[in-house]
Design a protein around this motif. Structure first.
Motif, short mmCIF file in Angstrom:
data_model
loop_
_atom_site.label_atom_id
_atom_site.label_comp_id
_atom_site.label_asym_id
_atom_site.label_seq_id
_atom_site.Cartn_x
_atom_site.Cartn_y
_atom_site.Cartn_z
N ARG A 617 0.84 -1.19 0.00
CA ARG A 617 0.00 0.00 0.00
C ARG A 617 0.88 1.24 0.00
O ARG A 617 2.07 1.19 0.31
CB ARG A 617 -0.91 0.02 1.23
CG ARG A 617 -1.92 -1.13 1.28
CD ARG A 617 -2.77 -1.08 2.54
NE ARG A 617 -3.73 -2.17 2.60
CZ ARG A 617 -4.96 -2.12 2.07
NH1 ARG A 617 -5.36 -0.98 1.47
NH2 ARG A 617 -5.78 -3.15 2.15
N THR A 618 0.21 2.36 -0.35
CA THR A 618 0.93 3.64 -0.29
C THR A 618 1.01 4.09 1.15
O THR A 618 0.05 3.99 1.90
CB THR A 618 0.21 4.69 -1.15
OG1 THR A 618 -1.13 4.81 -0.68
CG2 THR A 618 0.22 4.29 -2.61
N ALA A 619 2.20 4.56 1.52
CA ALA A 619 2.40 5.03 2.89
C ALA A 619 2.00 6.51 3.03
O ALA A 619 1.77 6.98 4.15
CB ALA A 619 3.84 4.84 3.31
N ARG A 620 1.93 7.21 1.92
CA ARG A 620 1.51 8.59 1.92
C ARG A 620 0.86 8.89 0.59
O ARG A 620 0.83 8.05 -0.33
CB ARG A 620 2.72 9.52 2.13
CG ARG A 620 3.80 9.35 1.08
CD ARG A 620 4.91 10.38 1.24
NE ARG A 620 6.02 10.14 0.33
CZ ARG A 620 6.05 10.48 -0.95
NH1 ARG A 620 4.95 11.09 -1.49
NH2 ARG A 620 7.11 10.23 -1.71
N ALA A 621 0.35 10.09 0.42
CA ALA A 621 -0.27 10.49 -0.84
C ALA A 621 0.80 10.67 -1.89
O ALA A 621 1.92 11.10 -1.61
CB ALA A 621 -1.06 11.80 -0.67
N VAL A 622 0.48 10.27 -3.15
CA VAL A 622 1.41 10.41 -4.27
C VAL A 622 1.52 11.89 -4.63
O VAL A 622 0.53 12.61 -4.70
CB VAL A 622 0.94 9.58 -5.47
CG1 VAL A 622 1.89 9.74 -6.65
CG2 VAL A 622 0.80 8.12 -5.07
N SER A 623 2.77 12.34 -4.88
CA SER A 623 3.00 13.74 -5.24
C SER A 623 3.54 13.82 -6.66
O SER A 623 3.90 12.81 -7.27
CB SER A 623 3.98 14.38 -4.26
OG SER A 623 5.24 13.77 -4.39
N GLU A 624 3.56 15.02 -7.17
CA GLU A 624 4.04 15.23 -8.54
C GLU A 624 5.56 14.99 -8.65
O GLU A 624 6.06 14.73 -9.74
CB GLU A 624 3.71 16.68 -8.97
CG GLU A 624 2.22 16.95 -9.13
CD GLU A 624 1.56 16.07 -10.20
OE1 GLU A 624 2.29 15.70 -11.16
OE2 GLU A 624 0.37 15.75 -10.09
N ARG A 625 6.28 15.10 -7.54
CA ARG A 625 7.73 14.91 -7.58
C ARG A 625 8.15 13.45 -7.66
O ARG A 625 9.30 13.15 -7.95
CB ARG A 625 8.37 15.53 -6.35
CG ARG A 625 8.23 17.05 -6.28
CD ARG A 625 9.08 17.62 -5.16
NE ARG A 625 8.74 17.04 -3.87
CZ ARG A 625 7.80 17.53 -3.07
NH1 ARG A 625 7.12 18.60 -3.43
NH2 ARG A 625 7.54 16.97 -1.91
N ASP A 626 7.23 12.55 -7.39
CA ASP A 626 7.56 11.12 -7.43
C ASP A 626 7.78 10.67 -8.86
O ASP A 626 7.06 11.10 -9.79
CB ASP A 626 6.43 10.29 -6.80
CG ASP A 626 6.29 10.59 -5.31
OD1 ASP A 626 7.32 10.91 -4.69
OD2 ASP A 626 5.16 10.50 -4.79
#
Length: 837
Positions: A617-626
């Motif tokens: 699972r994702t540990a945090r919200a996906v950001s544009e920098r990823d």
């Protein structure tokens, strides 16, 4: 020395034979006489004949000697008595005038004991020896002729005529030596002044003193006499007594006073000052006693032992200030104390005894000895305990234990008594020895197992032949009737080939290695049978439970090798389910408990995996920098000891829609052909380098043969480029130019220009492609990795197992030509194909 011993043996052989014939009148005692130092195997005497036994009776009568330390042996065929160990009379008997060895000869059917005594005769095998090599004497020049000076006693371990007989002194004009004999028979030398000394004419004398024995040939020992002539001190000390006597109990404590000696001197001043000390005295005596130099008091400094030494003779000297010395003897008698308990030895025990044995049957022989003397050494023997046995005195301190009545094994299978020996000392001392007499019986008892059913637990993967357990059955009978043997008598279906049983010990061994995943338990039947006629037997069941071991690594079911891919929208919040890693383990219990851990991710804080669920699972919200492409590596571990693991690789694409993710997925699929192209370039580069190497070698050989300048084809290579320091390689240089499986080796004294190297292949070529790696989850038979290690292709940085698998067969066909190329230092350039770089 050996010739002398042989002649002596010949002289005593006839008397020994006559003595043996005379001993027929007393069949329980035989006496022989032999010289010491006879060789092993020398004949002592015809023991069997002297005991009235014929050679035909020897096998049945079983003639043997007692179990004490043996110096002799008896022949089982002729019955002759032979020497079996070196006989040293001085070592066995010391200074005793006579030396003999006594032992018992035993015969069976019926059991009887005969006492044998062998007298050890002395031979002249020891030379006289002084206690020290030189004697220092100081004699005043005014000493009157006739004055005597004690020189001490030489030691000779022999006895009789072979012992010390006298002394001789080197010829001189002043002194003579006389032999004096003390009351104990020892001979000591006295130096006698025959003519007055004159210090002005002769200040010192050095004479040789010789001690002689009476052997044939005689032996001798020498000592040096160093005599210093001193000035006037005309009155020597005078002891109040020439001989002192004292008695000490052997239990006297150290520090006890023995006696006080005193001497007087008619001189005055320092010439009248007397000091006391010991003269020439053996070292073992000096360890026991000490004398006070001022008072003349002799005290005990070490414990006494009557059984070791019964008396001591001390030579005490009194020396005045002028160097004159007087001597006296002190005789110390050691008094015996009852400090040794009798020693009881069971020399022979006939056990078991048939229950129909008649009364009066000899069942044991007992030897009793007490080291004390007098009443302290007089011993009586009796039996202690309830048993139909009695003890009868024999000769020479021996006793016979006989049956007093009929035996009955059904009432008492064995009889335990104690043989008690007690001396007549005050207080009396005693000792005992346990005697266990078994009664034989017929085979009326079957073997009985200790347990009706046995259980054993064996861990799987055991070695063939490993012990499983031991079954044990007991039989109340004796002898062959109670001797139990074991074998398998059946069991559960197919269980017989798994184990075997040792016939004598009952130990059950594994016949093969067990596998918990195939067989978890089985049962066999073990039969125990005695050796009676007819035989009796019983049966027990053995159940074997196989225990699991951690011998199976987790196996990843999903994602499959090279097939793990997923799309995650960039709008995904924390907790978004990306995928689930599914794995199984063939083991059981803790060995099959699995846990998951994320070990590699470009963004460590972006994803997490459930410890027990395997959900990614994702540990945090996906950001544009990823990054748009994410490669995750998860490891699956079991809870065994040691733990085994496997890895799973998951490729994740971050995109808002499927259309946005398709280019990334298609690019990854198109890149699958790049390894084949890289392999082609790699082979081509190796071929070019090999051709260049062969050409260089050929031109170098041609140049050496013709001893001419370099050919035109070498001039174009620019020899000056190899002399540039920055481009040269050190001796024995071997550096990988391709990052995965290609090395170049430079021989000593050679250099390679930087421009001669081919460019490396693109970094997307993985080492697994050159080695022919198999897809994840398959184990190569030649792989050196352990059972629980992750596949090598799971760690490749840019190529997944799915990309490598289509090309594996092609690379395997090329691989041997790369791997088999040796790396040697004799050429200028040598390609080395080493797996893994």
């Amino acid at each position: 020395r050996r010739r002398g011993a042989g002649s002596t043996a010949g002289r005593v052989l006839l008397p020994a034979l006559l003595l043996g014939l005379c001993c027929r009148a007393a069949p329980e005692r035989v006496r022989y006489a032999i010289p010491e130092e006879l060789g092993r195997g020398s004949l002592v005497g015809p023991l069997a004949r002297d005991l009235g036994l014929s050679p035909a009776d020897l096998p049945a009568r079983q003639l043997r000697l007692s179990a004490e330390k043996q110096y002799f042996g008896v022949s089982g065929e002729t019955g002759n008595l032979y020497v079996s160990e070196r006989l040293d009379r001085e070592e066995m008997c010391g200074e005793a005038a006579s030396c003999s060895l006594s032992f018992e000869a035993l015969v069976q059917n019926p059991l009887n004991v005969f006492h044998v005594e062998v007298v050890i005769q002395d031979i002249n095998d020891n030379a006289p020896r002084f206690l020290r090599d030189s004697f220092q004497l100081e004699i005043n020049e005014f000493t009157s002729p006739g004055t005597r000076f004690a020189l001490g006693t030489a030691e000779d371990a022999d006895v009789g005529s072979n012992s010390l007989q006298g002394y001789e002194l080197e010829a001189n004009g002043y002194f003579a030596v006389e032999v004096k004999e003390s009351q104990d028979g020892s001979k000591f030398a006295e130096l006698v002044l025959r003519r007055a000394l004159d210090r002005e004419s002769e200040q010192s004398l050095r004479l040789v003193l010789t001690a002689l024995d009476g052997g044939e040939p005689p032996r001798s020992g020498t000592a040096q006499l160093c005599i210093n002539v001193t000035d006037a001190n005309d009155n020597p000390p005078v002891f109040a007594q020439d001989r002192y006597r004292a008695s000490l109990r052997e239990d006297a404590p150290p520090g006890s006073m023995v006696l006080n000696v005193s001497a007087s001197d008619a001189d005055a001043g320092t010439n009248a000052r007397i000091t006391y000390g010991f003269g020439e005295t053996p070292a073992k005596v000096l360890q026991k006693f000490v004398v006070d130099a001022e008072s003349g008091t002799i005290t005990l400094q070490e414990a006494l032992d009557f059984e070791d030494t019964r008396g001591y003779t001390l030579l005490v000297e009194a020396r005045d200030g002028g160097g004159l010395v007087a001597h006296c003897e002190v005789e110390v008698e050691v008094l015996d104390v009852n400090d040794n308990a009798p020693e009881v030895t069971l020399t022979s025990v006939s056990s078991p005894v048939p229950e129909d044995a008649p009364a009066g049957t000899v069942v044991a022989l007992v030897k009793v000895r007490d080291r004390d003397s007098g009443e302290n050494g007089q011993v009586s023997c009796e039996l202690s305990g309830e048993a139909p046995l009695s003890i009868v005195a024999s000769s020479g301190g021996s006793y016979k234990v006989v049956t007093a009545s009929a035996l009955d094994r059904e009432q008492a299978p064995e009889h335990r008594v104690a043989v008690v020996a007690r001396d007549r000392g005050s207080p009396a001392l005693s000792s005992r020895a346990a005697l266990v007499l078994e009664v034989s019986d017929v085979n009326d008892n079957a073997p009985v197992f200790e347990e009706a059913a046995y259980s054993a637990y064996v861990a799987e993967n055991n070695a063939a032949g490993a012990p499983v357990l031991r079954v044990r059955a007991r039989d109340a009978d004796a002898g062959a009737n109670g001797r139990v043997s074991y074998w398998l008598a059946g069991g559960s279906a197919g269980a017989a080939p798994y184990v075997s049983v040792e016939a004598r010990s009952g130990a059950v061994y594994a016949q093969r290695s067990f596998d918990y995943e195939q067989c978890r338990e089985f049962a066999v039947a073990v039969r125990a049978q005695d050796g009676g006629a007819p035989a009796r037997s019983s049966t027990a069941t053995v159940r074997v439970f196989v225990l699991d071991r951690n011998d199976n690594a987790p196996r990843v079911l999903w994602p499959a090798a090279g097939a793990g891919a997923g799309v995650v929208p960039r709008s995904a919040e924390a907790g978004y389910l990306v995928a689930k890693v599914v794995a199984v383990d063939a083991d059981a219990g803790r060995n099959a408990w699995l846990s998951y851990e994320l070990v590699q991710a470009p963004e460590p804080a972006l994803f997490r995996v459930g410890l027990h669920s395997g959900e990614v699972r994702t540990a945090r919200a996906v950001s544009e920098r990823d990054a748009a492409k994410q490669r995750l590596v998860a490891v699956v571990k079991d809870h065994g000891q040691p733990a085994l693991s496997a890895t799973a690789t998951l490729h994740v694409v971050l995109a808002e829609s499927l259309q946005e993710a398709l280019p990334e997925l298609s690019e990854r699929a198109a890149g699958a052909d790049s390894p084949a192209e890289l392999q082609f370039y790699l082979v081509l580069a190796l071929a070019l380098l090999s051709a260049l190497f062969l050409l260089s070698v050929a031109l170098a050989v041609l140049a050496r043969v013709r001893r001419a300048g370099p050919p035109a084809v070498l001039r174009c290579l620019g020899a000056q480029r190899f002399s540039v320091a920055g481009a040269a390689f050190p001796a024995d240089f071997c550096e990988g130019t391709l990052p995965y499986s290609y090395n170049l080796c430079v021989a000593p004294g050679r250099a390679v220009a930087e421009g001669a190297w081919l460019p490396p292949p693109p970094p997307s070529l993985a080492a697994e492609e050159l080695l022919g790696a198999e897809p994840c989850g398959k184990r190569s038979p030649t792989s050196s990795a352990g059972a629980g290690e992750p596949p090598a292709d799971a760690e490749a940085p840019q190529v997944s197992a799915s990309d490598v698998q289509p090309k594996s067969n092609e690379v395997e066909s090329r691989g041997p030509s790369l791997r088999r190329t040796p790396c040697e230092g004799g050429s200028s350039l040598l390609p080395c194909a080493m797996a893994g770089g």
